[in-house]
Design a protein around this motif. Structure first.
Motif, PDB file in Angstrom:
ATOM      1  N   ARG A 153     -49.229   3.927   3.840  1.00  0.00           N
ATOM      2  CA  ARG A 153     -49.606   5.637   3.794  1.00  0.00           C
ATOM      3  C   ARG A 153     -48.294   6.535   3.796  1.00  0.00           C
ATOM      4  N   ALA A 154     -47.479   6.146   4.907  1.00  0.00           N
ATOM      5  CA  ALA A 154     -46.197   7.106   4.936  1.00  0.00           C
ATOM      6  C   ALA A 154     -45.432   7.084   3.508  1.00  0.00           C
ATOM      7  N   GLY A 155     -45.322   5.620   3.068  1.00  0.00           N
ATOM      8  CA  GLY A 155     -44.656   5.469   2.056  1.00  0.00           C
ATOM      9  C   GLY A 155     -45.093   6.009   0.811  1.00  0.00           C
ATOM     10  N   SER A 210     -43.991  -8.132  10.638  1.00  0.00           N
ATOM     11  CA  SER A 210     -42.750  -8.233  11.318  1.00  0.00           C
ATOM     12  C   SER A 210     -42.002  -6.810  10.791  1.00  0.00           C
ATOM     13  N   LEU A 211     -42.553  -5.978   9.944  1.00  0.00           N
ATOM     14  CA  LEU A 211     -41.930  -5.103   9.576  1.00  0.00           C
ATOM     15  C   LEU A 211     -41.758  -3.894  10.494  1.00  0.00           C
ATOM     16  N   PRO A 212     -41.010  -2.951  10.550  1.00  0.00           N
ATOM     17  CA  PRO A 212     -40.896  -1.732  11.651  1.00  0.00           C
ATOM     18  C   PRO A 212     -42.113  -1.006  11.358  1.00  0.00           C
ATOM     19  N   GLY A 213     -42.793  -0.227  12.492  1.00  0.00           N
ATOM     20  CA  GLY A 213     -43.690   0.548  12.186  1.00  0.00           C
ATOM     21  C   GLY A 213     -44.842   0.046  11.372  1.00  0.00           C
ATOM     22  N   THR A 214     -45.195  -1.174  11.147  1.00  0.00           N
ATOM     23  CA  THR A 214     -46.355  -1.595  10.375  1.00  0.00           C
ATOM     24  C   THR A 214     -47.513  -1.051  11.071  1.00  0.00           C
ATOM     25  N   VAL A 215     -48.344  -0.730   9.826  1.00  0.00           N
ATOM     26  CA  VAL A 215     -49.811  -0.044  10.365  1.00  0.00           C
ATOM     27  C   VAL A 215     -50.815  -0.955   9.654  1.00  0.00           C
ATOM     28  N   LYS A 216     -51.824  -1.488  10.079  1.00  0.00           N
ATOM     29  CA  LYS A 216     -52.793  -2.291   9.582  1.00  0.00           C
ATOM     30  C   LYS A 216     -54.032  -1.496   9.294  1.00  0.00           C
ATOM     31  N   GLU A 217     -54.255  -1.735   7.709  1.00  0.00           N
ATOM     32  CA  GLU A 217     -55.307  -0.823   7.425  1.00  0.00           C
ATOM     33  C   GLU A 217     -55.884  -1.434   6.020  1.00  0.00           C
ATOM     34  N   ALA A 222     -56.961   3.181  -4.018  1.00  0.00           N
ATOM     35  CA  ALA A 222     -57.285   4.463  -4.456  1.00  0.00           C
ATOM     36  C   ALA A 222     -57.761   5.478  -3.351  1.00  0.00           C
ATOM     37  N   ALA A 223     -58.125   5.250  -2.057  1.00  0.00           N
ATOM     38  CA  ALA A 223     -58.072   5.926  -1.101  1.00  0.00           C
ATOM     39  C   ALA A 223     -56.965   6.332  -0.307  1.00  0.00           C
ATOM     40  N   LEU A 224     -55.887   5.335  -0.617  1.00  0.00           N
ATOM     41  CA  LEU A 224     -54.627   5.844   0.414  1.00  0.00           C
ATOM     42  C   LEU A 224     -53.918   6.608  -0.494  1.00  0.00           C
ATOM     43  N   LEU A 225     -53.965   6.626  -1.893  1.00  0.00           N
ATOM     44  CA  LEU A 225     -53.286   7.484  -2.729  1.00  0.00           C
ATOM     45  C   LEU A 225     -53.902   8.813  -2.667  1.00  0.00           C
TER      46      LEU A 225
END
Length: 308
Positions: A153-155, A210-217, A222-225
């Protein structure tokens, strides 16, 4: 990133790639890779997939907003898609953005060889940061690079901030894994590619967690955009259909892909024997000689716009 995502396990998640990218197309946490070896592999993979990428780029050019600014290939790898974007958008500068200097050198060399030096530039940065140093873009192309960012989402928000008002984001995420062989090979247990898909899903989940700051969602793109402040315009899935008999270049790519897919896969005795035959250059039923080898994959692309 764009072409690099496939370098891990033979295909990008849900596709390739491309992709890399493999994916194939970032290589977060993979600084031990020898890019002098992987660079040519990634170029070959992206070049095989160019018909697919061209369709997506043409679609984006038709649907995208006409605003000033360069095109940014966010996660460019060796620049194969960057050069394609320079062709599709002939009046724009293109920035190939990647974290690996060796791959950006390949992108610069491609620009020189194709006469694009004046318009195809390189910019070294780790995604999603680093884009703020570039001019506001008319288009950001994120080819299978976002799923290598822990907080997607931040990306997406960072990609949106890189756009000029009215500019478009092309996000390549989702699709279907490639198919390259018939279900029944004439030996072994049918459906080995399906079982390799399951192994790749396990790998992908391990990589994500394993990625830094991983957020599971949920991967509701479309909703994330929309949540990132972008207006979702369209979603479309594109096919790469290279039927048998494949060209020499495609066979070489698929051999490399299968070797990487099988290298670390945990297989039972029956599937391991099948894999050994497939990779045996002397076996007439192996990948080096099979007349029924093909490549069929599907890549989903999402187009969103930053509101003015």
């Amino acid at each position: 990133m764009s072409e690099r995502q496939e370098s891990r396990n033979g295909s990008g998640h849900g596709a390739d790639g491309h992709g890399r990218h493999h994916g194939e197309h970032g290589e977060h946490g993979h600084g031990d890779l020898d890019w002098s070896v992987m660079g040519p592999v990634l170029e070959q993979e992206a070049e095989v997939s160019l018909p697919l990428y061209r369709e997506i780029a043409d679609w984006a050019a038709e649907r995208g907003a006409r605003v000033p600014g360069p095109v940014i290939d966010a996660g460019s790898g060796p620049g194969v898609v960057s050069a394609l974007l320079a062709e599709v958008f002939p009046d724009r500068e293109v920035y190939a953005v990647d974290a690996e200097a060796e791959l950006l050198e390949r992108a610069a060399d491609r620009a020189h060889r194709t006469g694009l030096e004046g318009r195809l530039r390189t910019h070294r940065a780790e995604l999603p940061d680093g884009l703020e140093a570039l001019p506001a873009a008319s288009l950001v192309w994120a080819g299978r690079s976002l799923h290598h960012v822990g907080d997607q989402r931040a990306g997406l928000a960072a990609f949106g901030r890189a756009l000029a008002p009215g500019g478009g984001l092309v996000l390549l995420e989702g699709g279907l894994r490639p198919r390259t062989l018939p279900r029944e090979l004439g030996f072994g247990r049918p459906g080995i590619e399906t079982r390799l898909d399951a192994a790749q899903e396990e790998w992908f989940e391990t990589m994500r967690t394993s990625l830094p700051g991983t957020v599971k969602e949920p991967e509701d793109w479309a909703a994330l955009l929309e949540a990132a402040g972008l207006r979702h315009v369209a979603t479309r899935t594109f096919l790469l259909d290279l039927p048998a008999p494949v060209t020499y270049e495609t066979r070489a790519h698929l051999l490399s892909q299968w070797q990487r897919r099988l290298e670390h896969a945990e297989l039972d005795a029956v599937d391991r024997a099948t894999a050994d035959r497939l990779l045996d250059p002397e076996d007439p039923a192996g990948l080096y000689h099979r007349p029924d080898l093909f490549l069929l994959s599907a890549q989903t692309a999402h187009l969103a716009v930053r509101e003015k």
